[in-house]
Design a protein around this motif. Structure first.
Motif, PDB file in Angstrom:
ATOM      1  N   UNK A 397       0.852  -1.187   0.000  1.00  0.00           N
ATOM      2  CA  UNK A 397       0.000   0.000   0.000  1.00  0.00           C
ATOM      3  C   UNK A 397       0.886   1.235   0.000  1.00  0.00           C
ATOM      4  N   UNK A 398       0.652   2.143  -0.956  1.00  0.00           N
ATOM      5  CA  UNK A 398       1.485   3.328  -1.082  1.00  0.00           C
ATOM      6  C   UNK A 398       1.046   4.463  -0.173  1.00  0.00           C
ATOM      7  N   UNK A 399       2.020   5.148   0.433  1.00  0.00           N
ATOM      8  CA  UNK A 399       1.743   6.292   1.295  1.00  0.00           C
ATOM      9  C   UNK A 399       2.667   7.440   0.872  1.00  0.00           C
ATOM     10  N   UNK A 400       2.103   8.627   0.740  1.00  0.00           N
ATOM     11  CA  UNK A 400       2.905   9.796   0.358  1.00  0.00           C
ATOM     12  C   UNK A 400       3.795  10.229   1.514  1.00  0.00           C
ATOM     13  N   UNK A 401       5.082  10.459   1.221  1.00  0.00           N
ATOM     14  CA  UNK A 401       6.050  10.902   2.217  1.00  0.00           C
ATOM     15  C   UNK A 401       6.798  12.122   1.679  1.00  0.00           C
ATOM     16  N   UNK A 402       7.209  13.005   2.583  1.00  0.00           N
ATOM     17  CA  UNK A 402       7.948  14.197   2.177  1.00  0.00           C
ATOM     18  C   UNK A 402       9.310  13.824   1.574  1.00  0.00           C
ATOM     19  N   UNK A 436      -1.633  15.568  -0.006  1.00  0.00           N
ATOM     20  CA  UNK A 436      -1.901  14.956  -1.312  1.00  0.00           C
ATOM     21  C   UNK A 436      -3.388  14.600  -1.435  1.00  0.00           C
ATOM     22  N   UNK A 437      -3.937  14.007  -0.378  1.00  0.00           N
ATOM     23  CA  UNK A 437      -5.354  13.622  -0.416  1.00  0.00           C
ATOM     24  C   UNK A 437      -6.253  14.852  -0.564  1.00  0.00           C
ATOM     25  N   UNK A 438      -5.926  15.929   0.134  1.00  0.00           N
ATOM     26  CA  UNK A 438      -6.715  17.164   0.052  1.00  0.00           C
ATOM     27  C   UNK A 438      -6.714  17.717  -1.368  1.00  0.00           C
ATOM     28  N   UNK A 440      -6.278  16.031  -4.262  1.00  0.00           N
ATOM     29  CA  UNK A 440      -7.067  15.204  -5.172  1.00  0.00           C
ATOM     30  C   UNK A 440      -8.558  15.343  -4.901  1.00  0.00           C
ATOM     31  N   UNK A 441      -8.932  15.526  -3.629  1.00  0.00           N
ATOM     32  CA  UNK A 441     -10.352  15.725  -3.311  1.00  0.00           C
ATOM     33  C   UNK A 441     -10.863  17.040  -3.893  1.00  0.00           C
ATOM     34  N   UNK A 442      -9.995  18.044  -3.919  1.00  0.00           N
ATOM     35  CA  UNK A 442     -10.406  19.364  -4.425  1.00  0.00           C
ATOM     36  C   UNK A 442     -10.348  19.446  -5.938  1.00  0.00           C
ATOM     37  N   UNK A 443      -9.643  18.506  -6.555  1.00  0.00           N
ATOM     38  CA  UNK A 443      -9.464  18.578  -8.010  1.00  0.00           C
ATOM     39  C   UNK A 443      -9.974  17.331  -8.729  1.00  0.00           C
ATOM     40  N   UNK A 444     -10.934  16.647  -8.111  1.00  0.00           N
ATOM     41  CA  UNK A 444     -11.595  15.491  -8.742  1.00  0.00           C
ATOM     42  C   UNK A 444     -10.587  14.485  -9.294  1.00  0.00           C
ATOM     43  N   UNK A 445      -9.704  14.022  -8.444  1.00  0.00           N
ATOM     44  CA  UNK A 445      -8.753  12.980  -8.875  1.00  0.00           C
ATOM     45  C   UNK A 445      -7.574  13.570  -9.589  1.00  0.00           C
ATOM     46  N   UNK A 446      -7.481  13.333 -10.891  1.00  0.00           N
ATOM     47  CA  UNK A 446      -6.360  13.850 -11.665  1.00  0.00           C
ATOM     48  C   UNK A 446      -5.457  12.747 -12.168  1.00  0.00           C
ATOM     49  N   UNK A 447      -5.776  11.490 -11.857  1.00  0.00           N
ATOM     50  CA  UNK A 447      -4.951  10.402 -12.365  1.00  0.00           C
ATOM     51  C   UNK A 447      -3.888   9.982 -11.371  1.00  0.00           C
ATOM     52  N   UNK A 448      -3.535   8.695 -11.435  1.00  0.00           N
ATOM     53  CA  UNK A 448      -2.574   8.145 -10.486  1.00  0.00           C
ATOM     54  C   UNK A 448      -1.207   8.786 -10.656  1.00  0.00           C
ATOM     55  N   UNK A 449      -0.806   9.064 -11.902  1.00  0.00           N
ATOM     56  CA  UNK A 449       0.534   9.596 -12.171  1.00  0.00           C
ATOM     57  C   UNK A 449       0.593  11.110 -12.088  1.00  0.00           C
ATOM     58  N   UNK A 450      -0.506  11.734 -11.764  1.00  0.00           N
ATOM     59  CA  UNK A 450      -0.524  13.189 -11.686  1.00  0.00           C
ATOM     60  C   UNK A 450       0.303  13.662 -10.491  1.00  0.00           C
ATOM     61  N   UNK A 451       1.173  14.652 -10.710  1.00  0.00           N
ATOM     62  CA  UNK A 451       2.034  15.166  -9.646  1.00  0.00           C
ATOM     63  C   UNK A 451       1.347  16.345  -8.963  1.00  0.00           C
TER      64      UNK A 451
END
Length: 529
Positions: A397-402, A436-438, A440-451
């Motif tokens: 399971x992937x988790x965003x890290x600084x 990161x989650x905030x 994507x929630x505000x921008x309706x996803x954007x794709x898995x590879x979206x930075x």
């Protein structure tokens, strides 16, 4: 560390209860040592011979009719005499640059308890039966001058094995010979001889931290990681004195791990021989050498004695908190870079106070990590895959890290820092995964590879002056990168609330009291005339 030599080829035999020692006094200064000899009748006698006294009369042992020279009588030049001694320890000596074998060095002790260094040249290595702990007889040798750097014995001479030397192992020696002798130094002596490359002395005390972990009944060492980096750090304190960092390298680190896990419970006392005092990160530290040996709780008499003292003086032993001894040295950026340039520098942690000038936006500010080990996770055919081969997981399971680069400065220098993991949360007050989650929630996803673009929480840190705990890594020391890794960022210090005039309340209160006192004195003077 002495990176030029390998550790002893032999396994050291357990030291006898009659081991001699020089036990440090509580003030940190070393006491004079004496060799304890066991007589055949079971009684003990203490030898008071001074091996370094030039006026001592020449003496030959007459036990069983043998004419044996004592170590105190060994002088420079060739000798046809017979020596009888115990081989305490031996190790390889190699050229520091080419790693070419120079020879085998030895530590020898005779029946009087006098210790001398021995040496077998490279061309004769393997010609003699060397077993640590064995009693030997040597006929024909050369007394060479003892080396100036990294001496392991006080004697002016070294017993060098020559072309006609004959070594015999005595299975039933006619006299009792001590098993060991220690030369202890305390903090004051080590500090006075720091970075001198002089004589090597022994050190012992009780362990406070092992590889960053407090000593508990459940302390477990990561032997694989220690082997990969070739060393570990132990914080050791003698009696109530200063806590010192003791770096164990290569075989000394391996021996430590084996002994540490061999005890039924967690050991408390550590004794390491022939350590080198060095200034690491502006702090006195001790480093093991190729000649170093590692002992714990019940291995030798000095460690047994210290363990007994420790059990009776727990209040003194626990005066220094573990959190205090791990506090990194405070340096400026200029001092940090100066440390990195030193050839003798090792991996170390420092505290720097710097101002954030910019958040570098040339690359992503985060990465996707494995939820189990924080290693980088990459896209597989159907799911994320951990890049750490040791994890053994095919799907993670992937988790965003600084992973954020910033530029900082202080009054002396500029630098580039990289903020990793929890250090980023300590800087912004928010987890990377939350930011990161905030987005994507505000921008309706954007794709898995979206930075995800740089969040405002990071940009708002520009201009802040913060304390950074940074790590000087092997990559920094090897010149592969100048970017310094930040491992921790302490919280901002809370300032006292300000009063209406902008002065903190505590300061303003003192100022008001001073003003009121002056006004009162002025009123008294006016009334009096």
């Amino acid at each position: 560390m002495e990176p030029t030599c390998n550790s002893s080829v032999s396994s050291v035999r357990r030291i006898s209860k009659s081991a001699s020692s020089a036990t440090p006094k509580p003030n940190g200064k070393s006491a004079v040592s004496s060799a304890v000899l066991e007589k055949p009748n079971g009684k003990t006698a203490v030898s008071s011979t001074n091996p370094m006294n030039p006026t001592a009369a020449t003496a030959l042992s007459s036990a069983n009719g043998d004419q044996v020279m004592f170590f105190r009588d060994v002088s420079l030049g060739p000798h046809e005499a017979e020596l009888r001694f115990r081989l305490i320890h031996f190790w390889e000596a190699r050229n520091p640059n080419t790693k070419t074998l120079i020879g085998q060095e030895m530590l020898l002790i005779d029946e009087e308890g006098t210790v001398i260094q021995g040496f077998v040249p490279a061309g004769r290595v393997g010609s003699f039966d060397l077993t640590a702990g064995s009693v030997c007889k040597l006929v024909n040798f050369f007394g060479s001058r003892n080396k100036i750097q990294y001496q392991v014995a006080d004697h002016k001479a070294t017993v060098s094995f020559s072309w006609n030397s004959e070594l015999t192992v005595l299975e039933n020696p006619p006299v009792q010979i001590p098993y060991d002798r220690f030369r202890f130094h305390g903090y004051e002596e080590f500090n006075a001889n720091c970075d001198s490359r002089g004589a090597l002395y022994d050190y012992f005390g009780h362990m406070r931290l092992v590889d960053g972990q407090p000593i508990t009944d459940h302390t477990v060492l990561d032997e694989v990681e220690i082997a990969e980096r070739r060393h570990l750090c132990v914080h050791v304190q003698t009696h109530g004195g200063p806590v010192m960092k003791l770096y164990l390298w290569d075989n000394a680190a391996s021996d430590f791990c084996q002994k540490f896990k061999s005890y039924g419970g967690t050991p408390s006392v550590l004794l390491v021989t022939t350590v080198n005092p060095k200034l690491i990160g502006g702090t006195l530290a001790l480093a093991s050498m190729s000649s170093s040996r590692v002992f714990m709780d019940g291995d030798v008499q000095p460690s047994k004695d210290y363990l007994e003292w420790l059990s009776s003086n727990a209040d003194i032993a626990n005066m220094v908190a573990a959190e205090v001894v791990t506090k990194p040295e405070t340096v400026s950026l200029e001092e940090l870079f100066a440390y990195i340039k030193q050839e003798s520098s090792k991996v170390a942690w420092f505290e720097c106070t710097s101002t954030i000038d910019d958040v570098l936006q040339g690359s992503a500010w985060y990465y996707i990590s494995c939820g189990g080990c924080n290693s980088k996770a990459v896209n597989g055919p159907t799911s994320l895959i951990c890049t750490n081969k040791k994890s053994g997981k095919s799907e993670v399971t992937g988790i965003a890290q600084y992973l954020t680069k910033i530029s900082v400065y202080d009054k002396s220098e500029q630098a580039s820092f990289v903020i990793l993991g929890d250090a980023g949360r300590q800087l912004t007050g928010k987890h990377a995964a939350e930011l990161v989650a905030t987005y994507f929630e505000s921008n309706d996803g954007g794709g898995v590879d979206h930075c995800v673009p740089f969040p405002q929480a990071l940009l708002d840190t520009i201009g802040q002056t913060r304390k950074f705990i940074v790590k000087v890594s092997d990559h920094n020391l090897q010149g592969k990168t100048q970017t310094i890794t930040v491992t921790k960022i302490p919280p901002l210090e809370v300032q006292p609330p300000a009063t209406s005039d902008g002065v903190p309340d505590s300061v303003g209160g003192r100022a008001r009291k001073a003003t009121e006192s002056l006004e009162s004195e002025e009123a008294k003077r006016s009334k009096s005339g």
